[in-house]
Design a protein around this motif. Structure first.
Motif, PDB file in Angstrom:
ATOM      1  N   ARG A 203      21.721 -28.926 -29.713  1.00 21.91           N
ATOM      2  CA  ARG A 203      22.395 -27.892 -28.831  1.00 21.91           C
ATOM      3  C   ARG A 203      22.653 -26.523 -29.536  1.00 21.91           C
ATOM      4  NH1 ARG A 203      25.214 -29.834 -24.057  1.00 21.91           N
ATOM      5  NH2 ARG A 203      24.241 -32.211 -23.695  1.00 21.91           N
ATOM      6  N   GLU A 204      23.040 -26.493 -31.098  1.00 21.51           N
ATOM      7  CA  GLU A 204      23.182 -25.368 -31.768  1.00 21.51           C
ATOM      8  C   GLU A 204      22.339 -24.305 -31.612  1.00 21.51           C
ATOM      9  OE1 GLU A 204      25.850 -24.938 -34.515  1.00 21.51           O
ATOM     10  OE2 GLU A 204      26.909 -25.680 -32.802  1.00 21.51           O
ATOM     11  N   ASP A 205      21.024 -24.670 -32.193  1.00 22.95           N
ATOM     12  CA  ASP A 205      20.181 -23.648 -32.126  1.00 22.95           C
ATOM     13  C   ASP A 205      18.827 -23.764 -30.865  1.00 22.95           C
ATOM     14  OD1 ASP A 205      18.273 -21.762 -33.154  1.00 22.95           O
ATOM     15  OD2 ASP A 205      16.937 -22.999 -34.513  1.00 22.95           O
ATOM     16  N   SER A 206      19.546 -23.615 -29.827  1.00 20.60           N
ATOM     17  CA  SER A 206      18.761 -23.685 -28.611  1.00 20.60           C
ATOM     18  C   SER A 206      18.672 -22.418 -27.782  1.00 20.60           C
ATOM     19  CB  SER A 206      19.246 -24.790 -27.718  1.00 20.60           C
ATOM     20  OG  SER A 206      18.771 -24.830 -26.419  1.00 20.60           O
ATOM     21  N   GLY A 207      17.523 -22.149 -27.087  1.00 21.53           N
ATOM     22  CA  GLY A 207      17.538 -20.966 -26.262  1.00 21.53           C
ATOM     23  C   GLY A 207      17.500 -21.187 -24.759  1.00 21.53           C
ATOM     24  N   TYR A 208      17.752 -22.439 -24.552  1.00 20.00           N
ATOM     25  CA  TYR A 208      17.334 -23.228 -23.103  1.00 20.00           C
ATOM     26  C   TYR A 208      18.807 -23.713 -22.569  1.00 20.00           C
ATOM     27  CZ  TYR A 208      12.314 -22.679 -23.903  1.00 20.00           C
ATOM     28  OH  TYR A 208      11.116 -22.335 -24.051  1.00 20.00           O
ATOM     29  N   ARG A 209      19.814 -23.717 -23.248  1.00 19.97           N
ATOM     30  CA  ARG A 209      20.976 -24.216 -22.695  1.00 19.97           C
ATOM     31  C   ARG A 209      21.196 -23.843 -21.216  1.00 19.97           C
ATOM     32  NH1 ARG A 209      22.080 -28.300 -22.164  1.00 19.97           N
ATOM     33  NH2 ARG A 209      24.289 -28.099 -22.054  1.00 19.97           N
ATOM     34  N   GLN A 210      21.547 -22.488 -21.224  1.00 25.38           N
ATOM     35  CA  GLN A 210      21.918 -21.905 -19.904  1.00 25.38           C
ATOM     36  C   GLN A 210      21.137 -22.082 -18.670  1.00 25.38           C
ATOM     37  OE1 GLN A 210      22.997 -17.705 -19.861  1.00 25.38           O
ATOM     38  NE2 GLN A 210      23.021 -17.751 -17.629  1.00 25.38           N
ATOM     39  N   ARG A 211      19.719 -21.984 -19.101  1.00 21.73           N
ATOM     40  CA  ARG A 211      18.787 -22.477 -18.082  1.00 21.73           C
ATOM     41  C   ARG A 211      18.865 -23.905 -17.644  1.00 21.73           C
ATOM     42  NH1 ARG A 211      13.267 -20.600 -17.072  1.00 21.73           N
ATOM     43  NH2 ARG A 211      13.915 -18.547 -18.064  1.00 21.73           N
ATOM     44  N   GLU A 212      18.933 -24.638 -18.601  1.00 22.64           N
ATOM     45  CA  GLU A 212      19.147 -26.120 -18.046  1.00 22.64           C
ATOM     46  C   GLU A 212      20.545 -26.350 -17.237  1.00 22.64           C
ATOM     47  OE1 GLU A 212      17.184 -27.817 -22.068  1.00 22.64           O
ATOM     48  OE2 GLU A 212      19.183 -28.017 -22.059  1.00 22.64           O
ATOM     49  N   GLU A 213      21.347 -25.631 -17.546  1.00 19.37           N
ATOM     50  CA  GLU A 213      22.670 -25.774 -16.357  1.00 19.37           C
ATOM     51  C   GLU A 213      22.253 -25.382 -15.150  1.00 19.37           C
ATOM     52  OE1 GLU A 213      25.953 -24.384 -18.643  1.00 19.37           O
ATOM     53  OE2 GLU A 213      25.737 -25.876 -20.165  1.00 19.37           O
ATOM     54  N   GLU A 214      21.461 -24.134 -15.087  1.00 21.88           N
ATOM     55  CA  GLU A 214      21.047 -23.718 -13.740  1.00 21.88           C
ATOM     56  C   GLU A 214      20.199 -24.583 -13.225  1.00 21.88           C
ATOM     57  OE1 GLU A 214      21.447 -19.158 -15.455  1.00 21.88           O
ATOM     58  OE2 GLU A 214      19.438 -19.813 -14.962  1.00 21.88           O
TER      59      GLU A 214
END
Ligand code: NAI
Length: 285
Positions: A203-214
């Motif tokens: 989760r630290e070095d991810s660019g996709y976290r927000q996209r996954e929540e959406e």
């Protein structure tokens, strides 16, 4: 071949497509071992399937090799032998390649490709050892055949899974082990909730976290195929030992366009007959 009385080990079998495959196999008289990382889903799946005499559940993270071996031991302890491996556990790691960070690549490849590899290394020798033959089913994706934008990580894993399945098919035929690559189009499932499963270390070095929540907010389209329908297609593919199991005729034209483009790129030059012979030899002809 017949699946009645034989045992399938299904990874990611507690939801969606894997559960649809489990349901079809149970109806056909097979035993199923459902291995999944989601403990609550396992209990739910067991209750849904009903047929307790044919069903075992085991909590498993497919990226954990030691745990995979223990899960296979548990499956054999319950049903004696494993005949079918359905390498189906997967997560939807999607987004622009420019946003992809190492945690996104590592998690996506670790589950979607590594999970299949761990299944093969753990379970193939067990199928060979009992000598009764069996079937390997890998859940690749339609996206392995028509790669789409924002799916670089997912497509990398799914194309690899397809390639593995094609490569091992000939080798395993000699052991009476069939191989099927399953490439479904859009299916109603829980895959939009994959982000919940992303381990803390990715989760630290991810660019996709927000996209996954959406993505979790997005409703599943009623036009997507049901998991039970694709489960029946997989069962038919197993019985027939089909190398390719597809679900959606809507993708046919796109596959043809892609392969026509590949064929159009074959050098339009005279064939060197000696080289052709050697290539034939490499291909096992
Ligand atoms: P799903 O989310 O409903 O089911 C996947 C299951 O895998 C879940 O129960 C989840 O808990 C489990 N799982 C995830 N990570 C795991 C891990 N590390 N270890 C063990 N279990 C794990 O999603 P769906 O759609 O049924 O996905 C099944 C397979 O089908 C995946 O490989 C997916 O990539 C593939 N697929 C799905 C399509 C779709 O439209 N739903 C289309 C093409 C392929």
């Amino acid at each position: 071949g017949d699946v009645h009385g034989r045992t399938a080990f299904i990874t990611g079998g507690a939801n969606g497509i894997g559960l649809g495959i489990a349901r079809a196999l149970v109806r056909a008289g097979a035993n199923v071992v459902i291995a999944d990382i989601r403990e609550d889903s396992l209990a739910q799946a067991k209750a849904d399937l009903g047929a307790d005499a044919q069903v075992e559940t085991v909590q498993l993270d497919v990226t954990d090799r030691a745990a995979f071996a223990r899960a296979a031991d548990a499956a054999e302890a319950r049903f004696g032998k494993i005949h079918m491996l359905v390498g189906n556990a997967g997560v939807g790691v999607m987004g622009p390649v420019l946003d992809a960070r190492f945690d996104d690549w590592d998690w996506g490849m670790g589950v979607n490709l590594g999970g299949v590899i761990n299944g093969l290394v753990t379970i193939l020798p067990r199928i060979k050892a009992h000598g009764e033959g069996g079937q390997i089913v890998t859940t690749s994706s339609q996206s392995a055949l028509i790669p789409i934008s924002y799916s670089a990580i997912y497509t990398a894993a799914k194309a690899a899974v397809l390639g593995i399945s094609e490569a091992i098919r000939g080798e395993l035929a000699a052991e009476n082990i069939g191989v099927s690559a399953f490439m479904p189009g859009p299916v109603q499932s829980h895959i939009a909730h994959s982000g919940e499963l992303r381990p803390a270390e990715y989760r630290e070095d991810s660019g996709y976290r927000q996209r996954e929540e959406e993505l979790e907010q997005r409703p599943v389209s009623p036009l997507w195929m049901s998991a039970d329908e694709v489960g029946e297609r997989v069962l038919a593919g197993i019985r027939n030992n089909d190398l390719y199991i597809l679900t959606h005729p809507e993708f046919g034209a796109g596959m043809k366009t892609r392969f026509d483009a590949i064929l159009a790129s074959v050098p339009d030059e005279a064939i060197n007959q000696d080289r052709a012979k050697e290539i034939g030899f490499l291909l096992g002809n």
